[in-house]
Design a protein around this motif. Structure first.
Motif, PDB file in Angstrom:
ATOM      1  N   ARG A 254       0.852  -1.186   0.000  1.00 25.66           N
ATOM      2  CA  ARG A 254       0.000   0.000   0.000  1.00 25.66           C
ATOM      3  C   ARG A 254       0.891   1.239   0.000  1.00 25.66           C
ATOM      4  NH1 ARG A 254      -5.058  -1.795   1.691  1.00 25.66           N
ATOM      5  NH2 ARG A 254      -4.987  -3.844   2.650  1.00 25.66           N
ATOM      6  N   ASP A 255       0.456   2.215  -0.756  1.00 29.19           N
ATOM      7  CA  ASP A 255       1.095   3.525  -0.677  1.00 29.19           C
ATOM      8  C   ASP A 255      -0.024   4.562  -0.736  1.00 29.19           C
ATOM      9  OD1 ASP A 255       0.485   3.873  -3.426  1.00 29.19           O
ATOM     10  OD2 ASP A 255       2.475   3.207  -4.039  1.00 29.19           O
ATOM     11  N   GLU A 256       0.321   5.794  -0.999  1.00 36.57           N
ATOM     12  CA  GLU A 256      -0.643   6.881  -0.933  1.00 36.57           C
ATOM     13  C   GLU A 256      -1.920   6.646  -1.743  1.00 36.57           C
ATOM     14  OE1 GLU A 256       0.036  11.312  -1.857  1.00 36.57           O
ATOM     15  OE2 GLU A 256       1.690  10.670  -0.560  1.00 36.57           O
ATOM     16  N   HIS A 257      -1.760   6.135  -2.954  1.00 38.94           N
ATOM     17  CA  HIS A 257      -2.905   6.022  -3.851  1.00 38.94           C
ATOM     18  C   HIS A 257      -3.146   4.628  -4.405  1.00 38.94           C
ATOM     19  CE1 HIS A 257      -3.064  10.375  -3.866  1.00 38.94           C
ATOM     20  NE2 HIS A 257      -1.767  10.375  -4.115  1.00 38.94           N
ATOM     21  N   ARG A 258      -2.347   3.642  -3.991  1.00 42.21           N
ATOM     22  CA  ARG A 258      -2.441   2.328  -4.620  1.00 42.21           C
ATOM     23  C   ARG A 258      -2.408   1.212  -3.587  1.00 42.21           C
ATOM     24  NH1 ARG A 258       2.706   3.164  -8.543  1.00 42.21           N
ATOM     25  NH2 ARG A 258       3.584   3.527  -6.501  1.00 42.21           N
ATOM     26  N   VAL A 259      -3.047   0.131  -3.949  1.00 40.96           N
ATOM     27  CA  VAL A 259      -2.909  -1.148  -3.254  1.00 40.96           C
ATOM     28  C   VAL A 259      -2.577  -2.140  -4.354  1.00 40.96           C
ATOM     29  CG1 VAL A 259      -4.063  -2.916  -1.886  1.00 40.96           C
ATOM     30  CG2 VAL A 259      -4.627  -0.501  -1.522  1.00 40.96           C
ATOM     31  N   HIS A 260      -1.469  -2.852  -4.205  1.00 38.82           N
ATOM     32  CA  HIS A 260      -1.033  -3.686  -5.326  1.00 38.82           C
ATOM     33  C   HIS A 260      -0.231  -4.899  -4.886  1.00 38.82           C
ATOM     34  CE1 HIS A 260       2.978  -1.823  -4.925  1.00 38.82           C
ATOM     35  NE2 HIS A 260       2.298  -0.733  -4.667  1.00 38.82           N
ATOM     36  N   LEU A 261      -0.227  -5.872  -5.781  1.00 40.47           N
ATOM     37  CA  LEU A 261       0.582  -7.083  -5.646  1.00 40.47           C
ATOM     38  C   LEU A 261       0.911  -7.521  -7.073  1.00 40.47           C
ATOM     39  CD1 LEU A 261       1.830  -9.424  -4.047  1.00 40.47           C
ATOM     40  CD2 LEU A 261      -0.394 -10.543  -4.100  1.00 40.47           C
ATOM     41  N   ILE A 262       2.039  -7.061  -7.586  1.00 36.72           N
ATOM     42  CA  ILE A 262       2.453  -7.350  -8.957  1.00 36.72           C
ATOM     43  C   ILE A 262       3.687  -8.246  -8.883  1.00 36.72           C
ATOM     44  CG2 ILE A 262       3.110  -6.398 -11.196  1.00 36.72           C
ATOM     45  CD1 ILE A 262       0.399  -5.335 -10.196  1.00 36.72           C
ATOM     46  N   VAL A 263       3.551  -9.478  -9.351  1.00 39.71           N
ATOM     47  CA  VAL A 263       4.635 -10.446  -9.309  1.00 39.71           C
ATOM     48  C   VAL A 263       4.779 -11.064 -10.697  1.00 39.71           C
ATOM     49  CG1 VAL A 263       5.496 -12.549  -8.219  1.00 39.71           C
ATOM     50  CG2 VAL A 263       4.136 -10.938  -6.885  1.00 39.71           C
ATOM     51  N   TYR A 264       6.006 -11.069 -11.208  1.00 39.82           N
ATOM     52  CA  TYR A 264       6.284 -11.653 -12.517  1.00 39.82           C
ATOM     53  C   TYR A 264       7.212 -12.855 -12.381  1.00 39.82           C
ATOM     54  CZ  TYR A 264       4.777  -7.180 -14.584  1.00 39.82           C
ATOM     55  OH  TYR A 264       4.074  -6.066 -14.955  1.00 39.82           O
ATOM     56  N   HIS A 265       6.952 -13.859 -13.196  1.00 40.65           N
ATOM     57  CA  HIS A 265       7.894 -14.959 -13.398  1.00 40.65           C
ATOM     58  C   HIS A 265       8.476 -14.734 -14.783  1.00 40.65           C
ATOM     59  CE1 HIS A 265       8.577 -19.530 -14.167  1.00 40.65           C
ATOM     60  NE2 HIS A 265       9.694 -18.909 -13.853  1.00 40.65           N
ATOM     61  N   LEU A 266       9.771 -14.457 -14.855  1.00 43.25           N
ATOM     62  CA  LEU A 266      10.446 -14.120 -16.108  1.00 43.25           C
ATOM     63  C   LEU A 266      11.534 -15.135 -16.409  1.00 43.25           C
ATOM     64  CD1 LEU A 266      10.863 -10.336 -15.261  1.00 43.25           C
ATOM     65  CD2 LEU A 266       9.075 -11.365 -16.675  1.00 43.25           C
TER      66      LEU A 266
ATOM     67  N   THR B   6       2.369 -13.550 -15.033  1.00 46.48           N
ATOM     68  CA  THR B   6       2.030 -12.890 -13.779  1.00 46.48           C
ATOM     69  C   THR B   6       1.632 -13.958 -12.771  1.00 46.48           C
ATOM     70  OG1 THR B   6      -0.239 -12.591 -14.519  1.00 46.48           O
ATOM     71  CG2 THR B   6       1.280 -10.748 -14.861  1.00 46.48           C
ATOM     72  N   ALA B   7       1.778 -13.624 -11.514  1.00 42.63           N
ATOM     73  CA  ALA B   7       1.416 -14.563 -10.458  1.00 42.63           C
ATOM     74  C   ALA B   7       0.879 -13.771  -9.271  1.00 42.63           C
ATOM     75  CB  ALA B   7       2.635 -15.374 -10.029  1.00 42.63           C
ATOM     76  N   GLY B   8       0.027 -14.397  -8.516  1.00 44.60           N
ATOM     77  CA  GLY B   8      -0.513 -13.771  -7.322  1.00 44.60           C
ATOM     78  C   GLY B   8      -0.366 -14.693  -6.140  1.00 44.60           C
ATOM     79  N   ASN B   9      -1.170 -14.467  -5.118  1.00 42.88           N
ATOM     80  CA  ASN B   9      -1.096 -15.280  -3.910  1.00 42.88           C
ATOM     81  C   ASN B   9      -1.341 -16.752  -4.184  1.00 42.88           C
ATOM     82  OD1 ASN B   9      -0.459 -13.368  -1.989  1.00 42.88           O
ATOM     83  ND2 ASN B   9      -2.583 -12.739  -1.723  1.00 42.88           N
ATOM     84  N   VAL B  10      -2.206 -17.062  -5.106  1.00 44.65           N
ATOM     85  CA  VAL B  10      -2.611 -18.443  -5.332  1.00 44.65           C
ATOM     86  C   VAL B  10      -1.469 -19.287  -5.892  1.00 44.65           C
ATOM     87  CG1 VAL B  10      -4.175 -19.923  -6.641  1.00 44.65           C
ATOM     88  CG2 VAL B  10      -4.998 -17.784  -5.657  1.00 44.65           C
ATOM     89  N   SER B  11      -0.719 -18.747  -6.857  1.00 45.63           N
ATOM     90  CA  SER B  11       0.250 -19.589  -7.554  1.00 45.63           C
ATOM     91  C   SER B  11       1.708 -19.319  -7.211  1.00 45.63           C
ATOM     92  CB  SER B  11       0.053 -19.437  -9.062  1.00 45.63           C
ATOM     93  OG  SER B  11       0.267 -18.101  -9.431  1.00 45.63           O
ATOM     94  N   GLN B  12       1.994 -18.435  -6.292  1.00 40.40           N
ATOM     95  CA  GLN B  12       3.390 -18.118  -6.014  1.00 40.40           C
ATOM     96  C   GLN B  12       4.167 -19.325  -5.493  1.00 40.40           C
ATOM     97  OE1 GLN B  12       3.069 -15.127  -2.949  1.00 40.40           O
ATOM     98  NE2 GLN B  12       4.359 -16.274  -1.595  1.00 40.40           N
ATOM     99  N   GLU B  13       3.562 -20.135  -4.639  1.00 38.55           N
ATOM    100  CA  GLU B  13       4.264 -21.309  -4.109  1.00 38.55           C
ATOM    101  C   GLU B  13       4.575 -22.299  -5.222  1.00 38.55           C
ATOM    102  OE1 GLU B  13       1.306 -20.279  -2.759  1.00 38.55           O
ATOM    103  OE2 GLU B  13       2.071 -19.309  -0.945  1.00 38.55           O
ATOM    104  N   THR B  14       3.638 -22.480  -6.124  1.00 42.66           N
ATOM    105  CA  THR B  14       3.838 -23.391  -7.247  1.00 42.66           C
ATOM    106  C   THR B  14       5.010 -22.934  -8.102  1.00 42.66           C
ATOM    107  OG1 THR B  14       1.489 -23.883  -7.261  1.00 42.66           O
ATOM    108  CG2 THR B  14       2.720 -24.436  -9.255  1.00 42.66           C
ATOM    109  N   ILE B  15       5.066 -21.654  -8.404  1.00 41.72           N
ATOM    110  CA  ILE B  15       6.153 -21.119  -9.225  1.00 41.72           C
ATOM    111  C   ILE B  15       7.485 -21.267  -8.496  1.00 41.72           C
ATOM    112  CG2 ILE B  15       7.125 -19.009 -10.213  1.00 41.72           C
ATOM    113  CD1 ILE B  15       4.242 -18.209 -10.933  1.00 41.72           C
ATOM    114  N   GLN B  16       7.513 -20.951  -7.213  1.00 48.41           N
ATOM    115  CA  GLN B  16       8.766 -21.069  -6.466  1.00 48.41           C
ATOM    116  C   GLN B  16       9.240 -22.519  -6.401  1.00 48.41           C
ATOM    117  OE1 GLN B  16       7.569 -18.678  -2.997  1.00 48.41           O
ATOM    118  NE2 GLN B  16       9.320 -17.364  -3.476  1.00 48.41           N
TER     119      GLN B  16
END
Length: 129
Positions: A5-17, A110-120
């Protein structure tokens, strides 16, 4: 992983590259791989990106990274390929024989909370290859 969280945003941006050296040459070993890792860590820290997992294989790189909403996958790849190509080609003269260090292509997901463990788990399994 929590949302940022910051002043104007709530975000969770995760990339698998994933990206590869030109002609998929297995050059990312020993000192070259170690230097590549340190360059990627420096660049990500400089940009405010959080590396969740980084795996450097002889013929490709996996980067699982958390970024800001203003950073596209293409921009992250461009920055990572650019800094590593510039410095590695200066520090390892053998690389100057290659027309370019990296291919123009890459994989991005892209990945979020659901798939981050799978990617890792996938990236960790790739380290053993």
């Amino acid at each position: 992983m929590d949302y940022q969280r910051d002043e104007h945003r709530v975000h969770l941006i995760v990339y698998h590259l994933i990206w590869c050296p030109a002609r998929r040459k297995a050059i990312l070993t020993n000192a070259l791989a170690a230097r590549c890792k340190s360059l990627l860590e420096e660049k990500c820290t400089e940009q405010g990106w959080q590396i969740l997992t980084l795996a450097i294989q002889p013929d490709h790189i996996h980067l699982f990274v958390r970024v800001w909403p203003s950073d596209s996958a293409a921009e992250v790849i461009k920055e990572c390929k650019g800094i590593t190509s510039f410095h590695l080609r200066q520090e390892f003269p053998i690389l100057k024989k290659m027309p370019s260090l990296w291919t123009r292509s890459y994989f991005a997901s892209t990945a979020g909370n659901v798939s981050q463990e799978t990617i890792q788990r996938y990236i960790e399994a790739q380290k053993g290859r």
